[in-house]
Design a protein around this motif. Structure first.
Motif, PDB file in Angstrom:
ATOM      1  N   THR A 128       0.681  -1.264  -0.190  1.00  0.00           N
ATOM      2  CA  THR A 128       0.038  -0.019  -0.051  1.00  0.00           C
ATOM      3  C   THR A 128       0.857   1.135   0.203  1.00  0.00           C
ATOM      4  O   THR A 128       1.890   1.268   0.919  1.00  0.00           O
ATOM      5  N   VAL A 168      -4.035  -2.977   9.603  1.00  0.00           N
ATOM      6  CA  VAL A 168      -3.268  -4.223   8.468  1.00  0.00           C
ATOM      7  C   VAL A 168      -3.556  -5.259   9.228  1.00  0.00           C
ATOM      8  O   VAL A 168      -3.366  -5.561  10.651  1.00  0.00           O
ATOM      9  N   ILE A 223      -6.869  -4.277   4.582  1.00  0.00           N
ATOM     10  CA  ILE A 223      -6.418  -3.204   5.071  1.00  0.00           C
ATOM     11  C   ILE A 223      -7.528  -2.197   5.138  1.00  0.00           C
ATOM     12  O   ILE A 223      -8.424  -2.238   4.491  1.00  0.00           O
TER      13      ILE A 223
END
Length: 327
Positions: free
Chosen positions: A219, A258, A263
């Motif tokens: 990410t 997370v 997420i």
């Protein structure tokens, strides 16, 4: 005056001897002698006092004359208390930003805190199990903006055995199974990579890790957007999900959760979104031909791999804690 008294006393002594047989004269002369001796003693005492006064005045004059030369030294001593030492500026107090701490007895306690501001007294604090600093806050060469230090952390998760490996863990469980990351962003300059959360030690932004791991989801927080990328198990090059203004100019605080295949992004402007996908973070023992692990890596103002052309400015601090079930 003193000499005259001595002369008179001597005459009296002679006269007293010559009239020694006449008692009446003798008494008068002795009385006069006593008075003269008293007067002589008063004169001696007065002389001594005069000498002392003169000596005192002489010292006072000398002190006055020397005052100009000694004034600086005297004033300096007067300002300093006895046994004074040079004053040292007190060290600034480190106040880590910890918005959340686990409360349930089944959860991991402690936190990790990293301060990326230029003159921080905190730097890095780690009291949490499973969180490790691979690079403590480090200044970027030639970068003068605040909130520009970089750091790298490694986080180790616990597997959970009562559910399948391919399970999107949206709710916290006991232990080290969901990580919470609280970020504070700069009110000044923001540019390029604010953060990079990768499943592989060589994640370097966008997607992929140069074939180090199959499980290499990541990410990216590239101002002002957050993009979520799948691992090599899902070959597409496009982001799985993009949040265009998740770290935009008006956003000051962001919280990221997370966990296995999951997420969640929350900010102080009302954003609260999550992504579940079997090609996201593999944190429950999923197979990987290049090595199984339950670790993620977090780059702050940098990508995980450390590519210097993919650093950034804008994350001021990060606090990491293990999320807890609320029961």
């Amino acid at each position: 005056m003193k000499n005259m008294i001595f002369v008179i006393a001597a005459i009296l002594c002679i006269v007293k001897i010559s009239v020694a047989d006449d008692n009446s004269y003798r008494d008068v002369l002795e009385n006069l002698e006593d008075r003269l001796i008293s007067r002589l003693q008063e004169t001696e005492v007065g002389s001594l006092r005069a000498q002392m006064d003169t000596h005192t005045e002489t010292e006072r004059d000398e002190n006055f004359l020397n005052e100009g030369q000694k004034s600086d030294e005297f004033k300096a001593k007067k300002r300093r208390p006895p046994f004074a030492i040079d004053r040292v500026k007190p060290l600034p107090v480190c106040r880590p930003y910890v918005p959340f701490l686990p409360t349930s007895t089944c959860c991991e306690r402690g936190f990790a805190y990293v301060d990326l501001t230029k003159n921080s007294p905190c730097n890095a604090i780690d009291t949490a199990t499973g969180i490790e600093f691979l690079q403590e806050p480090t200044s970027q060469s030639g970068v003068t903006e605040d909130c520009s230090k970089t750091a790298l952390l490694k986080v180790n998760f616990e597997k959970f055995t009562k559910v399948p490996c391919d399970y999107c863990l949206r709710k916290p469980l006991c232990g080290r199974r969901m990580l919470r990351i609280d970020l504070k962003l700069s009110s000044g300059t923001r540019s390029n990579w604010g953060f990079n959360i990768g499943d592989s030690r060589t994640n370097d932004g966008w997607k992929g890790d140069s074939n180090t791991q199959i499980n290499d989801a990541e990410t990216d927080g590239r101002f002002p957007a957050v993009r979520v990328y799948q691992s090599d198990k899902c070959p597409t090059r496009f982001p799985l999900k993009t949040f265009p203004n998740a770290i935009g100019p008006d956003v000051q605080e962001v919280t990221i959760y997370v966990s296995n295949q999951h997420i969640r992004i929350v900010n102080d402007q009302g954003l609260d979104e999550y992504v579940c996908d079997n090609c996201l973070y593999a944190l429950n023992g999923q197979a990987d031909s290049q090595g199984v692990n339950e670790d993620i890596y977090i780059g702050l103002n940098r990508v995980v791999s450390g590519r210097i052309d993919r650093n950034g400015v804008g994350v001021c601090s990060a606090t990491l804690t293990w999320a807890c079930p609320r029961w």
